[in-house]
Design an enzyme around this catalytic site. Structure first.
Site, PDB file in Angstrom:
ATOM      1  N   GLY A 106      32.795  23.832  22.320  1.00  0.00           N
ATOM      2  CA  GLY A 106      32.213  24.465  21.141  1.00  0.00           C
ATOM      3  C   GLY A 106      31.178  25.506  21.521  1.00  0.00           C
ATOM      4  N   HIS A 134      35.187  32.424  25.213  1.00  0.00           N
ATOM      5  CA  HIS A 134      36.213  31.531  24.638  1.00  0.00           C
ATOM      6  C   HIS A 134      37.234  32.347  23.848  1.00  0.00           C
ATOM      7  CE1 HIS A 134      32.610  28.715  24.633  1.00  0.00           C
ATOM      8  NE2 HIS A 134      33.474  28.081  25.386  1.00  0.00           N
ATOM      9  N   GLY A 150      38.473  29.964  31.931  1.00  0.00           N
ATOM     10  CA  GLY A 150      37.802  31.198  32.338  1.00  0.00           C
ATOM     11  C   GLY A 150      37.446  31.190  33.823  1.00  0.00           C
ATOM     12  N   GLN A 151      37.560  32.365  34.430  1.00  0.00           N
ATOM     13  CA  GLN A 151      37.237  32.519  35.857  1.00  0.00           C
ATOM     14  C   GLN A 151      35.753  32.250  36.157  1.00  0.00           C
ATOM     15  OE1 GLN A 151      39.109  32.927  38.542  1.00  0.00           O
ATOM     16  NE2 GLN A 151      37.226  32.990  39.763  1.00  0.00           N
TER      17      GLN A 151
END
Ligand code: PAF
Length: 284
Positions: A31, A37, A147-148
């Site tokens: 969240g 995101h 995500g990287q």
């Protein structure tokens, strides 16, 4: 868009979708959604028929109770954002739905989890690996998006996906940055305006290392030292670690040769701990 709280219902919905030969894209989150995101969700939307986003602040991956308690939570605000991104389902279980009574089974990924974040946050990756396994098992996604920025988390999840035989492809999306270069993170909201501005030094330090690499520097320790010195020049920053490691095995390296190299940083600004990284010598 529907919000699902029960694991059983999430599992049967997902099964039904797969039976209809639709692909399921899954974006796990805790969240406090930000553009990082949202970039994962946009990619999931483009690649998959049905997009499921989980929102679960996972107690098992926090080793500081204060960090867990302070983690921003606002399901209503998150759901309002997701409604604009054609997300089909939000899976937002309560903790007891994931960790039932007498819960005692954890997933431990060897070798990749003791260094970097694992050294600074004992038990963190056991918590991540356990919850991701439970979520994958419930949803059985065709694609899962990460995500990287959380490079070590990506390595751990890729490992467990292979080792536990999940039929899920892990899609890794580039780090999304604020205008200053600071990597987007839910924790950024806890920085003061000044800290947020100054924390851009982390990205600047990684850029300095990249410039040196492009200029021919192949000594990994020297590149890490460039990062360290740049951050140390910022009085508000306290470095936790700067490491140059093999991007796949996370083993420390001395010289950059064949394989991609991850330069990873963790630093505190006030009581907020931030991480970031770059990969050098990437195979195109
Ligand atoms: O990256 C995160 O937000 C979390 O570690 C994850 C993958 C959702 C597991 O709780």
């Amino acid at each position: 868009m529907e919000i699902i709280n029960r694991r059983q219902r999430m599992a049967s919905l997902s099964k039904k979708i797969r039976r209809e030969n639709k692909t399921v894209g899954f974006v796990p989150t805790m969240g406090a959604l930000h553009e990082g995101h949202l970039s994962l969700i946009v990619e999931a939307r483009q690649m998959c028929d049905v997009v499921i986003v989980s929102i679960f602040v996972n107690p098992a991956q926090f080793n500081e109770k204060e960090d867990f308690n302070k983690y921003p939570r606002d399901l209503t605000a998150d759901a309002a954002i997701l409604a604009n991104y054609q997300v089909n389902y939000i899976f937002a279980p309560e903790a007891q739905e994931i960790y039932g009574e007498n819960f005692s089974t954890y997933v431990y990924v060897e070798n990749l989890t003791e260094t970097l974040e694992g050294a600074s946050r004992p038990g963190h990756f056991r918590g991540v690996a356990t919850v991701v396994t439970i979520l994958f098992n419930t949803i059985r996604p065709d694609f899962a998006f990460f995500g990287q920025k959380d490079a070590q988390q990506v390595a751990v999840i890729q490992r467990l996906t292979t080792d536990l035989g999940f039929d899920t492809e892990i899609v890794v999306a580039p780090t999304i940055r604020e205008e200053t270069g600071l990597a987007m993170s839910s924790r950024n909201a806890r920085l003061s305006a000044e800290e947020r501005q100054r924390a851009a030094v982390i990205f600047q330090s990684l850029r300095q290392a990249k410039i040196a690499y492009r200029g021919g520097e192949r000594n990994a320790s020297r590149l890490a030292e460039i990062v360290r010195q740049t951050i140390e020049a910022e009085p508000l920053a306290r470095i936790d670690y700067v490491s140059a490691v093999d991007a796949a095995t996370l083993a420390p390296i001395e010289r950059i040769a064949e394989n991609p190299v991850l330069i990873a940083v963790a630093a505190r600004f006030g009581n907020v701990r931030l991480i970031d990284n770059i990969i050098l010598n990437k195979k195109q």
